[in-house]
Design a protein around this motif. Sequence first.
Motif, PDB file in Angstrom:
ATOM      1  N   CYS A  49      39.124  43.490  35.120  1.00 46.68           N
ATOM      2  CA  CYS A  49      39.180  43.928  36.519  1.00 46.68           C
ATOM      3  C   CYS A  49      40.507  44.636  36.808  1.00 46.68           C
ATOM      4  O   CYS A  49      41.569  44.241  36.297  1.00 46.68           O
ATOM      5  N   ARG A  52      43.385  41.793  38.788  1.00 45.32           N
ATOM      6  CA  ARG A  52      44.200  40.861  38.013  1.00 45.32           C
ATOM      7  C   ARG A  52      43.604  40.585  36.627  1.00 45.32           C
ATOM      8  O   ARG A  52      43.770  39.516  36.060  1.00 45.32           O
ATOM      9  N   LEU A  53      42.882  41.600  36.143  1.00 45.42           N
ATOM     10  CA  LEU A  53      42.432  41.616  34.738  1.00 45.42           C
ATOM     11  C   LEU A  53      41.410  40.533  34.385  1.00 45.42           C
ATOM     12  O   LEU A  53      41.208  40.222  33.215  1.00 45.42           O
ATOM     13  N   ALA A  54      40.769  39.957  35.398  1.00 45.27           N
ATOM     14  CA  ALA A  54      39.726  38.970  35.081  1.00 45.27           C
ATOM     15  C   ALA A  54      38.529  39.691  34.439  1.00 45.27           C
ATOM     16  O   ALA A  54      38.298  40.876  34.688  1.00 45.27           O
ATOM     17  N   TYR A  70      36.182  37.008  40.784  1.00 45.93           N
ATOM     18  CA  TYR A  70      37.420  36.274  41.008  1.00 45.93           C
ATOM     19  C   TYR A  70      37.829  36.443  42.478  1.00 45.93           C
ATOM     20  O   TYR A  70      37.790  35.501  43.258  1.00 45.93           O
ATOM     21  N   HIS A  71      38.150  37.697  42.884  1.00 44.55           N
ATOM     22  CA  HIS A  71      38.548  37.897  44.280  1.00 44.55           C
ATOM     23  C   HIS A  71      37.666  38.916  44.976  1.00 44.55           C
ATOM     24  O   HIS A  71      37.991  39.395  46.053  1.00 44.55           O
TER      25      HIS A  71
HETATM   26  S1  FES Z   1      40.735  39.809  39.293  1.00 37.27           S
HETATM   27 FE1  FES Z   1      38.957  40.833  39.918  1.00 37.27          FE
HETATM   28  S2  FES Z   1      39.030  40.720  42.059  1.00 37.27           S
HETATM   29 FE2  FES Z   1      40.845  39.739  41.426  1.00 37.27          FE
END
Ligand code: FES
Length: 357
Positions: A49, A52-54, A70-71
């Motif tokens: 992402c 934050r790289l999720a 994640y967010h």
């Molecule tokens: S890491 Fe994807 S929205 Fe925050």
Amino acid sequence: MTYVHNAWYVTSWAHEIRPEHPVGARILNQPIVIWRNAARELVAFEDRCFHRLAPLSLGRCEGESLRCMYHGLLYDRTGHVIEIPGQERIPNNARVRRYPVIERYGWVWIWMGDAEQADERLIPPVGGSDYSDYVVAHGQLDYAAEARLVNENLLELSHAVFLHSDSFRYGETWALDRPKIMEQERGIFSERWIKNQGLLGVKGADPSVDTYFCYEFYVPGALLMTYRSYPVGTADALNGQRPDPTEAIGGFTGDEGFTRQAVTPLTDKTARYLYIHGARRRGGETVYDMTVIDKAFAEDKVMIEAQQRNIDTSPGARFVPTSADRGIVLFNRIVDRLVRAEASRVSEASAPHRIED
Ligand code: FES
Ligand SMILES: [Fe+2]
């Protein structure tokens, strides 16, 4: 790891990418997410992402979009962020890399290089999985070894005599005679006769035949092999030349059987191996004996993974080719040529522009 990037790599079986279920993969060390949009078309992004790289492979498909869970950043199918929960302004650079991806021949193919140069015509003509005249079997293995070693195993089949002495039980011709090998633009073509031996591993196959094998191996790691049976003596009568397909036993105009295989580098030291085998239907009887094939492929895996461990503990040790390795040498030369061409295009593109007077 030296691999061509401007090439189509097989990531998985197409049926494994189901709607609503993004799938994570790693190809050439790159984390990738593959998902289907509402129209069931495939989309591939880097699996990281922008926020934050999720991993987006833990995300949620929402029609034409993919949401990071994640967010909550939402991506359109081009990889651009189109929604940031609670924030109005979306930065121009808010996007992830999108990879060209295509579903063909029952496999998912991804282009790992410059997207501008993605050319569908470079997908090897694998075919096979949908041939109704054939009984088709599938299989897959993941290797704890670099893909190059698996490619090289498939490019040099004299090993069948020794490594597969308990499974395929091929005669020593495979090791003693050399196939004819021709270089192609992005691969090699190889053909050979095996006299007085049918294909083992196919139930119901006649053992007393001359078998003609035809074999192609394409960048980055796709194997297409077909075989046909002829009356004993045909190979000698033709002096080892290519036979007429219509004169094969059974009067088939096509091939009696085939195998298609794909090798994909996941990381430096891991690879994925997908394969299908097809045997011409004969009264609904003929099928591959997958126990033989699975046993043989397990033998390859044991040997190649052990070879990898030796390589890892022998820094500086080099391979010494024999005359049987001609296909490997030719293929690796093609890979080197394509890799060099990619590197020179990159350095040309990054060279400072000259200002003309
Ligand atoms: S890491 Fe994807 S929205 Fe925050
Ligand atoms: Fe093998």
